[in-house]
Design a protein around this motif. Structure first.
Motif, mmCIF file in Angstrom:
data_model
loop_
_atom_site.group_PDB
_atom_site.id
_atom_site.type_symbol
_atom_site.label_atom_id
_atom_site.label_comp_id
_atom_site.label_asym_id
_atom_site.label_seq_id
_atom_site.Cartn_x
_atom_site.Cartn_y
_atom_site.Cartn_z
ATOM 1 N N GLN A 117 0.829 -1.205 0.000
ATOM 2 C CA GLN A 117 0.000 0.000 0.000
ATOM 3 C C GLN A 117 0.869 1.264 0.000
ATOM 4 O O GLN A 117 1.023 1.922 1.014
ATOM 5 C CB GLN A 117 -0.926 0.018 1.215
ATOM 6 N N ILE A 118 1.477 1.548 -1.149
ATOM 7 C CA ILE A 118 2.222 2.788 -1.356
ATOM 8 C C ILE A 118 1.372 3.654 -2.272
ATOM 9 O O ILE A 118 1.093 3.281 -3.415
ATOM 10 C CB ILE A 118 3.601 2.519 -1.967
ATOM 11 N N TYR A 119 0.948 4.787 -1.785
ATOM 12 C CA TYR A 119 0.018 5.643 -2.511
ATOM 13 C C TYR A 119 0.684 6.958 -2.902
ATOM 14 O O TYR A 119 1.554 7.472 -2.191
ATOM 15 C CB TYR A 119 -1.226 5.939 -1.663
ATOM 16 N N VAL A 120 0.235 7.492 -4.023
ATOM 17 C CA VAL A 120 0.601 8.843 -4.461
ATOM 18 C C VAL A 120 -0.705 9.594 -4.725
ATOM 19 O O VAL A 120 -1.491 9.199 -5.595
ATOM 20 C CB VAL A 120 1.476 8.827 -5.727
ATOM 21 N N VAL A 121 -0.939 10.643 -3.953
ATOM 22 C CA VAL A 121 -2.144 11.448 -4.082
ATOM 23 C C VAL A 121 -1.770 12.726 -4.822
ATOM 24 O O VAL A 121 -0.875 13.464 -4.395
ATOM 25 C CB VAL A 121 -2.764 11.769 -2.711
ATOM 26 N N ARG A 122 -2.454 12.982 -5.922
ATOM 27 C CA ARG A 122 -2.129 14.118 -6.788
ATOM 28 C C ARG A 122 -3.390 14.928 -7.058
ATOM 29 O O ARG A 122 -4.407 14.394 -7.495
ATOM 30 C CB ARG A 122 -1.522 13.625 -8.092
ATOM 31 N N LYS A 123 -3.291 16.212 -6.798
ATOM 32 C CA LYS A 123 -4.407 17.123 -7.057
ATOM 33 C C LYS A 123 -4.204 17.768 -8.423
ATOM 34 O O LYS A 123 -3.230 18.478 -8.654
ATOM 35 C CB LYS A 123 -4.477 18.199 -5.966
ATOM 36 N N THR A 124 -5.121 17.538 -9.330
ATOM 37 C CA THR A 124 -5.084 18.131 -10.657
ATOM 38 C C THR A 124 -6.236 19.123 -10.789
ATOM 39 O O THR A 124 -7.183 19.095 -9.986
ATOM 40 C CB THR A 124 -5.196 17.056 -11.750
ATOM 41 N N PRO A 125 -6.186 20.027 -11.789
ATOM 42 C CA PRO A 125 -7.307 20.971 -11.945
ATOM 43 C C PRO A 125 -8.641 20.277 -12.171
ATOM 44 O O PRO A 125 -9.692 20.829 -11.821
ATOM 45 C CB PRO A 125 -6.889 21.793 -13.167
ATOM 46 N N VAL A 134 -5.432 9.158 -7.351
ATOM 47 C CA VAL A 134 -4.753 8.335 -6.356
ATOM 48 C C VAL A 134 -4.102 7.163 -7.073
ATOM 49 O O VAL A 134 -4.782 6.386 -7.755
ATOM 50 C CB VAL A 134 -5.731 7.824 -5.275
ATOM 51 N N PHE A 135 -2.786 7.037 -6.941
ATOM 52 C CA PHE A 135 -2.035 5.946 -7.545
ATOM 53 C C PHE A 135 -1.553 5.010 -6.428
ATOM 54 O O PHE A 135 -1.231 5.456 -5.321
ATOM 55 C CB PHE A 135 -0.825 6.473 -8.323
ATOM 56 N N GLN A 136 -1.506 3.726 -6.741
ATOM 57 C CA GLN A 136 -1.062 2.743 -5.757
ATOM 58 C C GLN A 136 -0.015 1.841 -6.379
ATOM 59 O O GLN A 136 -0.130 1.421 -7.532
ATOM 60 C CB GLN A 136 -2.229 1.892 -5.250
ATOM 61 N N LEU A 172 5.450 -6.903 -5.889
ATOM 62 C CA LEU A 172 5.415 -7.487 -7.219
ATOM 63 C C LEU A 172 6.776 -7.381 -7.888
ATOM 64 O O LEU A 172 7.570 -6.476 -7.605
ATOM 65 C CB LEU A 172 4.359 -6.778 -8.087
ATOM 66 N N ALA A 173 7.033 -8.309 -8.801
ATOM 67 C CA ALA A 173 8.281 -8.283 -9.558
ATOM 68 C C ALA A 173 8.299 -7.059 -10.463
ATOM 69 O O ALA A 173 7.318 -6.749 -11.137
ATOM 70 C CB ALA A 173 8.410 -9.562 -10.386
ATOM 71 N N GLY A 174 9.415 -6.365 -10.478
ATOM 72 C CA GLY A 174 9.547 -5.172 -11.297
ATOM 73 C C GLY A 174 8.979 -3.924 -10.676
ATOM 74 O O GLY A 174 8.929 -2.875 -11.341
ATOM 75 N N SER A 175 8.541 -4.005 -9.427
ATOM 76 C CA SER A 175 7.933 -2.831 -8.797
ATOM 77 C C SER A 175 8.961 -1.728 -8.561
ATOM 78 O O SER A 175 8.650 -0.541 -8.684
ATOM 79 C CB SER A 175 7.275 -3.228 -7.476
ATOM 80 N N LEU A 176 10.212 -2.112 -8.234
ATOM 81 C CA LEU A 176 11.237 -1.093 -8.020
ATOM 82 C C LEU A 176 11.559 -0.354 -9.305
ATOM 83 O O LEU A 176 11.802 0.863 -9.305
ATOM 84 C CB LEU A 176 12.502 -1.739 -7.438
ATOM 85 N N ALA A 177 11.568 -1.065 -10.414
ATOM 86 C CA ALA A 177 11.800 -0.399 -11.704
ATOM 87 C C ALA A 177 10.656 0.545 -12.036
ATOM 88 O O ALA A 177 10.872 1.645 -12.559
ATOM 89 C CB ALA A 177 11.971 -1.446 -12.801
ATOM 90 N N MET A 178 9.427 0.159 -11.728
ATOM 91 C CA MET A 178 8.291 1.047 -11.977
ATOM 92 C C MET A 178 8.340 2.258 -11.056
ATOM 93 O O MET A 178 7.987 3.371 -11.471
ATOM 94 C CB MET A 178 6.987 0.276 -11.787
ATOM 95 N N ALA A 179 8.774 2.070 -9.810
ATOM 96 C CA ALA A 179 8.890 3.200 -8.891
ATOM 97 C C ALA A 179 9.938 4.189 -9.367
ATOM 98 O O ALA A 179 9.796 5.399 -9.176
ATOM 99 C CB ALA A 179 9.228 2.701 -7.488
ATOM 100 N N GLU A 180 11.000 3.703 -10.000
ATOM 101 C CA GLU A 180 12.035 4.590 -10.522
ATOM 102 C C GLU A 180 11.552 5.330 -11.763
ATOM 103 O O GLU A 180 11.990 6.454 -12.035
ATOM 104 C CB GLU A 180 13.298 3.789 -10.837
ATOM 105 N N SER A 181 10.638 4.744 -12.510
ATOM 106 C CA SER A 181 10.131 5.377 -13.729
ATOM 107 C C SER A 181 8.934 6.275 -13.477
ATOM 108 O O SER A 181 8.566 7.053 -14.358
ATOM 109 C CB SER A 181 9.744 4.299 -14.754
ATOM 110 N N PHE A 182 8.327 6.173 -12.297
ATOM 111 C CA PHE A 182 7.140 6.976 -12.006
ATOM 112 C C PHE A 182 7.581 8.366 -11.541
ATOM 113 O O PHE A 182 8.132 8.535 -10.450
ATOM 114 C CB PHE A 182 6.281 6.309 -10.937
ATOM 115 N N GLU A 183 7.330 9.384 -12.378
ATOM 116 C CA GLU A 183 7.739 10.752 -12.078
ATOM 117 C C GLU A 183 6.697 11.431 -11.185
ATOM 118 O O GLU A 183 5.497 11.414 -11.486
ATOM 119 C CB GLU A 183 7.901 11.552 -13.372
ATOM 120 N N LEU A 184 7.174 12.022 -10.093
ATOM 121 C CA LEU A 184 6.301 12.788 -9.218
ATOM 122 C C LEU A 184 6.182 14.226 -9.722
ATOM 123 O O LEU A 184 7.013 14.704 -10.492
ATOM 124 C CB LEU A 184 6.841 12.772 -7.786
#
Length: 376
Positions: A306-314, A319-321, A326-338
């Motif tokens: 349960q790692i969440y990213v809450v983003r307010k857009t216009p 909410v991203f989770q 899962l396999a490859g989750s660290l690679a996805m975390a590195e590619s997910f731009e905040l």
């Protein structure tokens, strides 16, 4: 057997079972109410996958793909004389023609707000371009020079004086640049006005004249306002796109503001080792970097599912989770731009929730029950 102690133990076990079932529920629980008190449906949770990351990159590329073609000039034109400029004009072998204008020392003192007597020793006379773009010169009369280059103004004056002087030899140059300015504000060492002179006023030139960027400056968030238009300039992105920032030409009246890195923060909270606000690195910070800079997920209480990213857009709140198991989750975390103002939240594990709820309902009861159970 002590009956009250046995009853207390069974009550604690029953409450623990109820709390354990409640603590097993996953996901953030959102609840929002409008002005009338009615509950709105919570925003859906979007799982962070390779497909979502690719879609986010395309969205970011579209948003950052602003047309800067109007700003980029490879070969800037020469300086054009404007109203308020002071011209230095010398007609060789005719010194009597130099006394018809305002002295350059007086004009420079008037422009800079200094004492005119301090620069009274400057021998060259100056002619101020009036509000109609003209200068008054002996024999030539009122001469329109606004919008002309030094060479064009010299040729025009030569043509006028040729009626009275045989083969006039004239030197004309801008003595003081006062007609065109740009404004530099924000995270620079010397914010304020910068006069445009014969050196092309590019973005890089303006920033260097202002003393350069401060360590707190965000090179990805430079705003340029020109009239009713507003441009967002990302120096790092320009270099990656093959655009030389030195070719971005400023125009008179432009306002350049360099934003601070403190305005682009990401907030990390929940079950991490050190919750805190993070400053983005020139507009870039990945989910993996955010978790790493806060010490990572707490091994005692954090739930890697349960790692969440809450983003307010216009448009809405997103909410991203991420499920870090899962396999490859660290690679996805590195590619997910905040993005600035994102909130990264790590939820507590069911066992941590059970302990906390039990401690709230029965303070010290679990410790007492364990002590009673361990008695012989």
């Amino acid at each position: 057997m002590n009956l009250p102690t046995e009853i207390l133990r069974w009550r604690i076990v029953a409450a623990a079972g109820v709390l354990l079932l409640a603590g097993c529920s996953t996901g953030l629980q959102f609840r929002s109410e409008d002005s009338k008190g009615s509950t709105e449906p919570p925003p859906p949770t979007e799982m962070i996958t390779e497909q979502l990351i690719a879609a986010e990159k395309q969205t970011n590329a579209r948003q950052g793909d602003q047309d800067l073609s109007r700003l980029v000039v490879s070969h800037p034109p020469p300086y054009a004389i404007g109203r308020g400029d002071v011209l230095s004009i010398v007609v060789w072998d005719h010194p009597e023609l130099a006394g018809g204008g305002m002295t350059a020392a007086t004009a420079a003192a008037d422009a800079n707000g200094t004492n005119a007597s301090a620069a009274a020793n400057v021998p060259q006379p100056g002619f101020v371009v009036d509000h109609q773009g003209r200068i008054q010169f002996p024999f030539a009369g009122l001469l329109p020079v606004e919008g002309l280059t030094e060479e064009a103004a010299r040729a025009l004056l030569t043509q006028k004086l040729a009626r009275y002087i045989a083969n006039p030899n004239i030197t004309l140059r801008v003595q003081s640049y006062r007609s065109k300015r740009v404004y530099i504000d924000g995270e620079v060492k010397q914010p304020g006005l910068q006069a445009i002179n014969d050196i092309p006023m590019t973005l890089v030139e303006a920033l260097n004249r202002a003393g350069g960027l401060l360590p707190t400056a965000d090179q990805s968030r430079i705003a340029l306002e020109r009239g009713d238009e507003r441009y967002r300039i990302n120096l790092r992105d320009l270099v990656q796109r093959g655009i030389n920032p030195g070719n971005i030409m400023l125009a008179p009246g432009d306002v350049v503001r360099v934003h601070s890195r403190d305005e682009s923060k990401v907030f990390v909270s929940g079950e991490v080792v050190t919750p805190k606000a993070l400053t983005m690195h020139n507009g870039r910070l990945t989910l993996n970097e955010a978790l790493g800079e806060t010490g990572g997920i707490s091994p005692l209480s954090g739930d890697a599912r349960q790692i969440y990213v809450v983003r307010k857009t216009p448009e809405r709140t997103r909410v991203f989770q991420l499920d870090a198991r899962l396999a490859g989750s660290l690679a996805m975390a590195e590619s997910f731009e905040l993005r600035p103002k994102d909130v990264v939240y790590v939820a507590a594990s069911p066992l941590a929730n059970w302990n906390r709820h039990l401690s709230l309902l029965f303070p010290g009861a679990l410790t007492s029950a364990v002590g009673v159970t361990n008695r012989p």
